[in-house]
Motif scaffolding. Sequence first.
Motif, mmCIF file in Angstrom:
data_model
loop_
_atom_site.group_PDB
_atom_site.id
_atom_site.type_symbol
_atom_site.label_atom_id
_atom_site.label_comp_id
_atom_site.label_asym_id
_atom_site.label_seq_id
_atom_site.Cartn_x
_atom_site.Cartn_y
_atom_site.Cartn_z
ATOM 1 N N ARG A 239 0.832 -1.210 0.000
ATOM 2 C CA ARG A 239 0.000 0.000 0.000
ATOM 3 C C ARG A 239 0.865 1.257 0.000
ATOM 4 N N ASP A 240 1.892 1.254 0.849
ATOM 5 C CA ASP A 240 2.706 2.448 1.026
ATOM 6 C C ASP A 240 3.685 2.663 -0.124
ATOM 7 N N GLU A 241 4.158 1.569 -0.724
ATOM 8 C CA GLU A 241 5.168 1.671 -1.775
ATOM 9 C C GLU A 241 4.566 1.665 -3.170
ATOM 10 N N GLY A 242 3.342 1.153 -3.302
ATOM 11 C CA GLY A 242 2.661 1.160 -4.583
ATOM 12 C C GLY A 242 3.145 0.070 -5.530
ATOM 13 N N GLY A 243 2.458 -0.013 -6.670
ATOM 14 C CA GLY A 243 2.900 -0.908 -7.737
ATOM 15 C C GLY A 243 2.144 -2.211 -7.852
ATOM 16 N N VAL A 244 1.740 -2.808 -6.736
ATOM 17 C CA VAL A 244 1.017 -4.083 -6.749
ATOM 18 C C VAL A 244 -0.165 -3.963 -5.791
ATOM 19 N N LYS A 245 -1.339 -4.358 -6.271
ATOM 20 C CA LYS A 245 -2.524 -4.388 -5.408
ATOM 21 C C LYS A 245 -3.056 -5.812 -5.357
ATOM 22 N N LEU A 246 -3.060 -6.392 -4.162
ATOM 23 C CA LEU A 246 -3.620 -7.719 -3.975
ATOM 24 C C LEU A 246 -5.115 -7.596 -3.705
ATOM 25 N N ARG A 247 -5.848 -8.658 -4.010
ATOM 26 C CA ARG A 247 -7.310 -8.598 -3.938
ATOM 27 C C ARG A 247 -7.865 -8.966 -2.571
ATOM 28 N N ALA A 248 -7.068 -9.701 -1.764
ATOM 29 C CA ALA A 248 -7.577 -10.161 -0.463
ATOM 30 C C ALA A 248 -6.420 -10.672 0.373
ATOM 31 N N GLY A 249 -6.708 -10.880 1.667
ATOM 32 C CA GLY A 249 -5.739 -11.482 2.573
ATOM 33 C C GLY A 249 -6.447 -12.368 3.576
ATOM 34 N N ALA A 250 -5.769 -13.432 3.997
ATOM 35 C CA ALA A 250 -6.280 -14.320 5.046
ATOM 36 C C ALA A 250 -5.207 -14.443 6.115
ATOM 37 N N LEU A 251 -5.547 -14.030 7.335
ATOM 38 C CA LEU A 251 -4.597 -13.943 8.441
ATOM 39 C C LEU A 251 -5.045 -14.913 9.520
ATOM 40 N N ILE A 252 -4.299 -15.996 9.686
ATOM 41 C CA ILE A 252 -4.700 -17.121 10.523
ATOM 42 C C ILE A 252 -3.953 -17.037 11.856
ATOM 43 N N TYR A 253 -4.673 -16.917 12.943
ATOM 44 C CA TYR A 253 -4.144 -16.767 14.316
ATOM 45 C C TYR A 253 -2.794 -16.045 14.351
ATOM 46 N N GLY A 254 -2.838 -14.782 13.913
ATOM 47 C CA GLY A 254 -1.606 -14.018 13.746
ATOM 48 C C GLY A 254 -1.048 -13.427 15.028
ATOM 49 N N VAL A 255 0.229 -13.020 14.933
ATOM 50 C CA VAL A 255 0.911 -12.279 15.994
ATOM 51 C C VAL A 255 1.139 -10.870 15.464
ATOM 52 N N TYR A 256 0.598 -9.866 16.174
ATOM 53 C CA TYR A 256 0.617 -8.506 15.651
ATOM 54 C C TYR A 256 1.311 -7.504 16.559
ATOM 55 N N ALA A 257 1.793 -7.951 17.719
ATOM 56 C CA ALA A 257 2.555 -7.092 18.628
ATOM 57 C C ALA A 257 3.272 -7.983 19.631
ATOM 58 N N ASP A 258 4.203 -7.395 20.387
ATOM 59 C CA ASP A 258 4.963 -8.190 21.362
ATOM 60 C C ASP A 258 4.448 -7.995 22.779
ATOM 61 N N ASP A 259 3.184 -7.591 22.927
ATOM 62 C CA ASP A 259 2.578 -7.423 24.258
ATOM 63 C C ASP A 259 2.181 -8.795 24.799
ATOM 64 N N HIS A 260 2.893 -9.274 25.802
ATOM 65 C CA HIS A 260 2.628 -10.589 26.381
ATOM 66 C C HIS A 260 1.957 -10.483 27.748
ATOM 67 N N THR A 261 1.315 -9.329 27.997
ATOM 68 C CA THR A 261 0.565 -9.149 29.237
ATOM 69 C C THR A 261 -0.937 -9.296 29.014
ATOM 70 N N THR A 262 -1.352 -9.666 27.812
ATOM 71 C CA THR A 262 -2.776 -9.774 27.505
ATOM 72 C C THR A 262 -3.418 -10.917 28.278
ATOM 73 N N GLN A 263 -4.740 -10.877 28.358
ATOM 74 C CA GLN A 263 -5.469 -11.939 29.050
ATOM 75 C C GLN A 263 -5.225 -13.297 28.404
ATOM 76 N N SER A 264 -5.170 -13.338 27.075
ATOM 77 C CA SER A 264 -4.965 -14.634 26.424
ATOM 78 C C SER A 264 -3.571 -15.186 26.715
ATOM 79 N N HIS A 265 -2.575 -14.335 26.830
ATOM 80 C CA HIS A 265 -1.250 -14.819 27.244
ATOM 81 C C HIS A 265 -1.299 -15.351 28.674
#
Length: 314
Positions: free
Chosen positions: A174-200
């Motif tokens: 998105r930021d660099e341009g040139g290629v646009k994908l049509r969709a994404g599938a994100l399966i039980y992802g890790v999106y930050a290093d916060d390990h104080t969450t309830q699920s942790h």
Amino acid sequence: MAAQPTTEMAAILKQVAEEGLPPWENYPHAEARRLSVERNAYWNEGNPEVARVEDFLLDTSPRRVPVRLYVPEGAGDNGPAIIYLHGGGWVICSLDTHDGVCRRLANASGLRVISVDYAMAPEHPFPAPLDDCVAAVRAIHADAWRFGADPDRLAVAGDSAGANLALATLLRLRDEGGVKLRAGALIYGVYADDHTTQSHREWGGGDYLLSTATMDWFWDAYVPDRARRRDPYAAPLHAQDLTHLPPLYLSAAELDPLKDDTVQIVPKLQAGGVDVTYSLWEGVTHACVMFSRMLPDADRQIEEIAAFLKAKLA
């Protein structure tokens, strides 16, 4: 009532516990990587057939990125394709560990799947693995004919660290341009290093396949400079701008220390105007999509992901 594993998931947890395997952080990184292939061989026995499997080296710089193409029966030429980024904490796993997932995804969707063998940490820390993924997507888009794919109907998918890389790849494109994908599938992802969450706190103690200690080890390998873990390309939950992304499917496993990563990022994506489909998979742990051999839910999950991507790439 507290969440409980399904009968099949409980049997898998019991089997893993009886094996008594030391956690990944007990090994040197390269040895853990080698062992991840050995440990996952059981889950890849009896993988389904597809019409064709072929390995390629992409013409990318500074490193030529290996990829593996899966073509299911009946896939027409110049059709849609899914670019798959495997999980493993940016440190372990490979094209081989996720062979079954890619075969099942190809068969369930009827679409080509192109699995990417990006560089691994700590030998190649952030942003090198992400650079490989972005370069691979650009190369696949530019030479889609090599794969029998339509460059205008490409999606990206990934599990765990692969979901992190998939979302970060979409942000980079998105930021660099040139290629646009049509969709994404994100399966039980890790999106930050916060390990104080309830699920942790609930699921990170080590009895549910992925532990908080292992995630600490993964992050220390991938982004050793803690100050850089606020970079949205490393930790997309910290992104200030989550707009102008394609339709996304996000899943979380109920018994997963990473569950809250997804729970937290879904409303941020929606606030950015992203078309989000969210699924909470109850009674299962992290890595569940790998366990088709013993877990019928894994195939149902793959079918759900396949249906989403097929619809968005139609």
